[in-house]
Design a protein around this motif. Structure first.
Motif, PDB file in Angstrom:
ATOM      1  N   ILE A 126       0.279   4.055  -4.439  1.00  0.00           N
ATOM      2  CA  ILE A 126       1.522   2.909  -4.527  1.00  0.00           C
ATOM      3  C   ILE A 126       1.587   2.513  -5.286  1.00  0.00           C
ATOM      4  CG2 ILE A 126       1.945   1.148  -3.752  1.00  0.00           C
ATOM      5  CD1 ILE A 126       0.290   0.767  -1.883  1.00  0.00           C
ATOM      6  N   SER A 127       0.859   2.191  -6.539  1.00  0.00           N
ATOM      7  CA  SER A 127       1.552   2.063  -8.513  1.00  0.00           C
ATOM      8  C   SER A 127       2.634   3.877  -8.491  1.00  0.00           C
ATOM      9  CB  SER A 127       0.362   2.258  -8.599  1.00  0.00           C
ATOM     10  OG  SER A 127       0.758   2.011 -10.228  1.00  0.00           O
ATOM     11  N   SER A 128       1.766   4.696  -7.974  1.00  0.00           N
ATOM     12  CA  SER A 128       2.212   5.858  -8.963  1.00  0.00           C
ATOM     13  C   SER A 128       3.485   6.309  -8.348  1.00  0.00           C
ATOM     14  CB  SER A 128       1.440   6.979  -8.175  1.00  0.00           C
ATOM     15  OG  SER A 128       0.008   7.193  -9.349  1.00  0.00           O
ATOM     16  N   PHE A 129       3.601   5.977  -6.888  1.00  0.00           N
ATOM     17  CA  PHE A 129       5.338   6.232  -6.131  1.00  0.00           C
ATOM     18  C   PHE A 129       6.505   4.919  -6.465  1.00  0.00           C
ATOM     19  CE2 PHE A 129       8.277   4.305  -3.212  1.00  0.00           C
ATOM     20  CZ  PHE A 129       9.072   5.859  -1.833  1.00  0.00           C
ATOM     21  N   CYS A 130       5.707   3.657  -6.715  1.00  0.00           N
ATOM     22  CA  CYS A 130       6.729   2.967  -7.410  1.00  0.00           C
ATOM     23  C   CYS A 130       7.100   3.425  -9.204  1.00  0.00           C
ATOM     24  CB  CYS A 130       6.246   1.010  -7.474  1.00  0.00           C
ATOM     25  SG  CYS A 130       5.892   0.536  -5.965  1.00  0.00           S
ATOM     26  N   VAL A 131       5.794   3.693  -9.588  1.00  0.00           N
ATOM     27  CA  VAL A 131       6.428   3.889 -10.484  1.00  0.00           C
ATOM     28  C   VAL A 131       7.608   5.428 -11.209  1.00  0.00           C
ATOM     29  CG1 VAL A 131       5.480   4.849 -13.402  1.00  0.00           C
ATOM     30  CG2 VAL A 131       4.611   2.884 -11.750  1.00  0.00           C
TER      31      VAL A 131
ATOM     32  N   GLY B  44     -20.600  -4.660 -11.065  1.00  0.00           N
ATOM     33  CA  GLY B  44     -20.090  -4.334 -11.793  1.00  0.00           C
ATOM     34  C   GLY B  44     -18.650  -4.372 -10.486  1.00  0.00           C
ATOM     35  N   PRO B  45     -19.448  -3.549  -9.165  1.00  0.00           N
ATOM     36  CA  PRO B  45     -17.759  -3.071  -8.228  1.00  0.00           C
ATOM     37  C   PRO B  45     -16.817  -4.629  -8.280  1.00  0.00           C
ATOM     38  CG  PRO B  45     -20.001  -2.612  -7.827  1.00  0.00           C
ATOM     39  CD  PRO B  45     -20.522  -3.492  -9.084  1.00  0.00           C
ATOM     40  N   ILE B  46     -17.119  -5.163  -8.243  1.00  0.00           N
ATOM     41  CA  ILE B  46     -15.900  -6.417  -8.182  1.00  0.00           C
ATOM     42  C   ILE B  46     -15.167  -6.590  -8.989  1.00  0.00           C
ATOM     43  CG2 ILE B  46     -17.485  -8.495  -8.209  1.00  0.00           C
ATOM     44  CD1 ILE B  46     -15.820 -10.034  -6.348  1.00  0.00           C
ATOM     45  N   SER B  47     -15.831  -6.702 -10.013  1.00  0.00           N
ATOM     46  CA  SER B  47     -14.888  -7.185 -12.143  1.00  0.00           C
ATOM     47  C   SER B  47     -13.889  -5.820 -11.709  1.00  0.00           C
ATOM     48  CB  SER B  47     -15.928  -7.049 -12.746  1.00  0.00           C
ATOM     49  OG  SER B  47     -16.700  -8.916 -12.417  1.00  0.00           O
ATOM     50  N   ILE B  48     -14.778  -4.433 -11.694  1.00  0.00           N
ATOM     51  CA  ILE B  48     -14.063  -3.068 -11.816  1.00  0.00           C
ATOM     52  C   ILE B  48     -12.961  -3.396 -10.645  1.00  0.00           C
ATOM     53  CG2 ILE B  48     -14.374  -1.019 -11.768  1.00  0.00           C
ATOM     54  CD1 ILE B  48     -16.732  -0.661 -12.664  1.00  0.00           C
ATOM     55  N   MET B  49     -12.944  -3.881  -9.618  1.00  0.00           N
ATOM     56  CA  MET B  49     -12.056  -2.767  -8.388  1.00  0.00           C
ATOM     57  C   MET B  49     -11.047  -4.426  -8.315  1.00  0.00           C
ATOM     58  SD  MET B  49     -12.271  -0.781  -6.303  1.00  0.00           S
ATOM     59  CE  MET B  49     -11.499  -1.314  -4.715  1.00  0.00           C
ATOM     60  N   LEU B  50     -11.102  -5.336  -9.329  1.00  0.00           N
ATOM     61  CA  LEU B  50     -10.272  -6.647  -9.659  1.00  0.00           C
ATOM     62  C   LEU B  50      -9.251  -5.919 -10.564  1.00  0.00           C
ATOM     63  CD1 LEU B  50     -11.972  -9.629  -8.329  1.00  0.00           C
ATOM     64  CD2 LEU B  50     -10.018  -8.593  -7.511  1.00  0.00           C
ATOM     65  N   GLY B  51      -9.865  -5.317 -11.647  1.00  0.00           N
ATOM     66  CA  GLY B  51      -9.081  -4.899 -13.067  1.00  0.00           C
ATOM     67  C   GLY B  51      -8.298  -3.462 -12.178  1.00  0.00           C
ATOM     68  N   ALA B  52      -8.745  -3.232 -11.790  1.00  0.00           N
ATOM     69  CA  ALA B  52      -7.849  -2.255 -11.113  1.00  0.00           C
ATOM     70  C   ALA B  52      -6.549  -2.200 -10.003  1.00  0.00           C
ATOM     71  CB  ALA B  52      -8.609  -0.999 -10.617  1.00  0.00           C
ATOM     72  N   LEU B  53      -6.899  -3.386  -9.129  1.00  0.00           N
ATOM     73  CA  LEU B  53      -5.874  -4.310  -8.307  1.00  0.00           C
ATOM     74  C   LEU B  53      -4.504  -4.709  -9.427  1.00  0.00           C
ATOM     75  CD1 LEU B  53      -7.639  -5.524  -5.149  1.00  0.00           C
ATOM     76  CD2 LEU B  53      -6.316  -3.632  -5.457  1.00  0.00           C
ATOM     77  N   GLU B  54      -5.358  -5.426 -10.220  1.00  0.00           N
ATOM     78  CA  GLU B  54      -4.611  -5.688 -11.384  1.00  0.00           C
ATOM     79  C   GLU B  54      -3.619  -5.400 -12.006  1.00  0.00           C
ATOM     80  OE1 GLU B  54      -4.642  -7.232 -16.194  1.00  0.00           O
ATOM     81  OE2 GLU B  54      -6.156  -7.333 -14.691  1.00  0.00           O
ATOM     82  N   VAL B  55      -3.650  -4.103 -13.008  1.00  0.00           N
ATOM     83  CA  VAL B  55      -2.399  -3.456 -13.634  1.00  0.00           C
ATOM     84  C   VAL B  55      -2.120  -2.330 -11.888  1.00  0.00           C
ATOM     85  CG1 VAL B  55      -4.052  -2.945 -15.240  1.00  0.00           C
ATOM     86  CG2 VAL B  55      -4.620  -1.378 -13.852  1.00  0.00           C
ATOM     87  N   ASN B  56      -2.335  -1.938 -10.673  1.00  0.00           N
ATOM     88  CA  ASN B  56      -1.704  -1.506  -9.963  1.00  0.00           C
ATOM     89  C   ASN B  56      -0.252  -2.851  -9.604  1.00  0.00           C
ATOM     90  OD1 ASN B  56      -3.001   1.009  -9.979  1.00  0.00           O
ATOM     91  ND2 ASN B  56      -4.110   0.636  -8.601  1.00  0.00           N
ATOM     92  N   MET B  57      -1.109  -4.030  -9.081  1.00  0.00           N
ATOM     93  CA  MET B  57       0.058  -5.087  -9.057  1.00  0.00           C
ATOM     94  C   MET B  57       1.120  -5.101 -10.140  1.00  0.00           C
ATOM     95  SD  MET B  57       0.189  -5.404  -5.538  1.00  0.00           S
ATOM     96  CE  MET B  57       0.964  -6.677  -5.672  1.00  0.00           C
ATOM     97  N   ALA B  58       0.568  -5.313 -11.273  1.00  0.00           N
ATOM     98  CA  ALA B  58       1.451  -5.719 -12.595  1.00  0.00           C
ATOM     99  C   ALA B  58       2.388  -4.573 -12.623  1.00  0.00           C
ATOM    100  CB  ALA B  58       0.879  -5.185 -13.758  1.00  0.00           C
ATOM    101  N   SER B  59       2.447  -2.827 -12.103  1.00  0.00           N
ATOM    102  CA  SER B  59       3.314  -1.650 -12.241  1.00  0.00           C
ATOM    103  C   SER B  59       4.349  -2.112 -11.272  1.00  0.00           C
ATOM    104  CB  SER B  59       2.513  -0.706 -12.358  1.00  0.00           C
ATOM    105  OG  SER B  59       2.016  -0.190 -11.058  1.00  0.00           O
ATOM    106  N   ILE B  60       3.458  -2.399  -9.947  1.00  0.00           N
ATOM    107  CA  ILE B  60       4.314  -2.416  -8.923  1.00  0.00           C
ATOM    108  C   ILE B  60       5.669  -3.067  -9.387  1.00  0.00           C
ATOM    109  CG2 ILE B  60       4.777  -3.494  -6.110  1.00  0.00           C
ATOM    110  CD1 ILE B  60       1.954  -1.853  -6.420  1.00  0.00           C
ATOM    111  N   CYS B  61       5.185  -4.668  -9.751  1.00  0.00           N
ATOM    112  CA  CYS B  61       5.676  -5.307 -10.024  1.00  0.00           C
ATOM    113  C   CYS B  61       6.812  -5.664 -10.728  1.00  0.00           C
ATOM    114  CB  CYS B  61       4.904  -6.769 -11.030  1.00  0.00           C
ATOM    115  SG  CYS B  61       5.943  -8.279 -11.357  1.00  0.00           S
ATOM    116  N   GLY B  62       6.527  -4.519 -12.082  1.00  0.00           N
ATOM    117  CA  GLY B  62       7.541  -4.368 -12.966  1.00  0.00           C
ATOM    118  C   GLY B  62       8.627  -2.997 -12.333  1.00  0.00           C
ATOM    119  N   SER B  63       8.437  -2.094 -11.340  1.00  0.00           N
ATOM    120  CA  SER B  63       9.265  -1.301 -10.771  1.00  0.00           C
ATOM    121  C   SER B  63       9.598  -1.575  -9.555  1.00  0.00           C
ATOM    122  CB  SER B  63       7.669   0.282 -10.202  1.00  0.00           C
ATOM    123  OG  SER B  63       7.037   0.338 -11.859  1.00  0.00           O
TER     124      SER B  63
END
Length: 414
Positions: free
Chosen positions: A40-45, A267-286
């Protein structure tokens, strides 16, 4: 936790093997969530870059930084999808030493790309704001934030990509290497590095997403812009919620070092939340950039036609002396009568057009029967019947102008 305690010392000091498996640790959940959000993030960008570069041809610095984010986001997303194959979601102590090294290599790429992604997407948003704020205090704030985020992001990105000298010391657990920050072998130093980065990242996100809010309250801001700002702030609030949640998970387990050092389990929950964070930010900007163009194309696909139905009066005029015009419907506006018995609608300042259907051979029947034997009515009842000849007669009457008439003979054969 002792100040000088190392990561190796904390492996196995607490038995957590009986803990239930969290949903975030399921390999299917990790792969599905990370892959879907990455797509989704890649499509938006990509859509944003297509509109900017090929449709409106208005490229800028924000497009450059979002392109760089696309590269780092893809690298981090792909490495995260592969991480469960090397132990992510399982207990670290149960992995073979070769699997430990493989996981640390994958996590090294994931963590370093995440640090770069958080920096690049913020800088892209700020350069996007500079397109709006051409001058004034808000433009100055954007420039200051660009400098702060640039320095902060460069420092942490360097520490993530070069956590040890040499770098291979990171997945060798510090053997024959000098490590610091993200590669530190001391539990407290590792905890401080992750928490400091996430805390500052959360604060910067709040500032970046709050910068366009004053534009909402400016006089003259159109409704469409206000709706876009509401969407931007809403998505920004979601991003901030994810960063705060991530910070809480890091504090809870002290960056996977408490109650025991188990990076693949905690570690998985922190790693996944970090990935969701940057993906949502890219969608927000695109989305605000490519959505108007996408909406216009959708409107062309799902075409809506407006049909206006106009009602015209029809009348039959019979030949012969003393014969009056028979109209299908009389309205209140029909208050004028011509010399030959025709009725005209009275409408001040406008022209009135009347169309009458006249039969060639008049038949003296009562008005009700004539109405239901009218050609137009019969065509609706029996469209396959044989049709005779008829004349369409039109009259245009205007005050101050002489009357104009035209007749046209039309013959339809069944």
């Amino acid at each position: 936790m002792a100040e000088g305690e190392t990561l190796i010392d904390r492996i196995g000091i607490y038995d957590n093997l009986d803990e239930p498996v969290p949903s975030w640790n399921q390999p299917a959940v990790i792969a599905t969530v990370s892959a879907s959000m990455l797509c989704i993030s890649s499509f938006c960008v990509v859509s944003r870059l297509y509109v900017r570069l090929l449709v409106i041809r208005a490229r800028g610095w924000d497009d450059l930084f979002v392109s760089l984010y696309l590269i780092t986001g893809l690298i981090g997303g792909i490495s995260l999808c592969l991480a469960p194959q090397f132990g992510l979601g399982r207990h670290f102590i149960q992995l073979k030493y070769s699997d430990m090294q493989s996981y640390l290599k994958v996590f090294y790429v994931t963590n370093a790309s995440y640090n770069m992604s958080t920096t690049l997407i913020k800088m892209s948003l700020l350069f996007q704001y500079l397109r709006v704020y051409r001058s004034g205090r808000m433009r100055t704030i954007c420039i200051i934030m660009l400098v702060i985020i640039g320095v902060w992001g460069s420092a942490y990105s360097f520490m993530a990509w070069v956590p040890c000298f040499p770098v291979k010391g990171y997945w060798n657990m510090g053997a024959d290497a000098k490590c610091y920050s993200f590669g530190s072998t001391k539990a407290n130093d590792l905890f401080r590095t992750y928490v400091s980065h996430t805390a500052v990242n959360t604060a910067l996100d709040m500032v970046v997403f709050a910068i366009p809010v004053p534009l909402y309250f400016q006089r003259g801001t159109v409704r469409r812009t206000k709706l876009g700002l509401i969407g931007l702030v809403t998505m920004g609030a979601i991003v901030n919620s994810l960063t705060i949640w991530r910070l809480a998970t890091l504090v809870e387990h002290r960056a996977t070092t408490s109650p025991t050092f188990d990076p693949t389990w905690y570690g998985p929950i922190s790693i996944m939340l970090g990935a969701l964070e940057v993906n949502m930010a890219s969608i927000c900007g695109s989305v605000p950039i490519f959505w108007p163009s996408l909406k216009a194309r959708i409107d062309k696909i799902f075409v809506t036609r407006e049909i206006t139905i106009t009602l015209n009066r029809r009348s039959a005029r019979f030949s012969g002396d003393g014969c009056e015009a028979i109209e299908l419907q009389h309205t209140a506006g029909e208050n004028r009568e011509t010399a030959n018995g025709w009725r005209c609608a009275s409408r001040a300042g406008s022209e009135t057009s009347q169309s009458r259907l006249t039969e060639l051979e008049p038949v003296h029947v009562d008005k009700r029967r004539q109405h239901y034997m009218d050609d137009f009515i019969m065509d609706q009842v029996d469209p396959l019947r044989e049709k005779g000849a008829f004349i369409v007669e039109s009259e245009i009457r205007s005050d101050g102008l002489r009357r104009q008439k035209s007749k046209r003979l039309s013959r339809k054969k069944g």
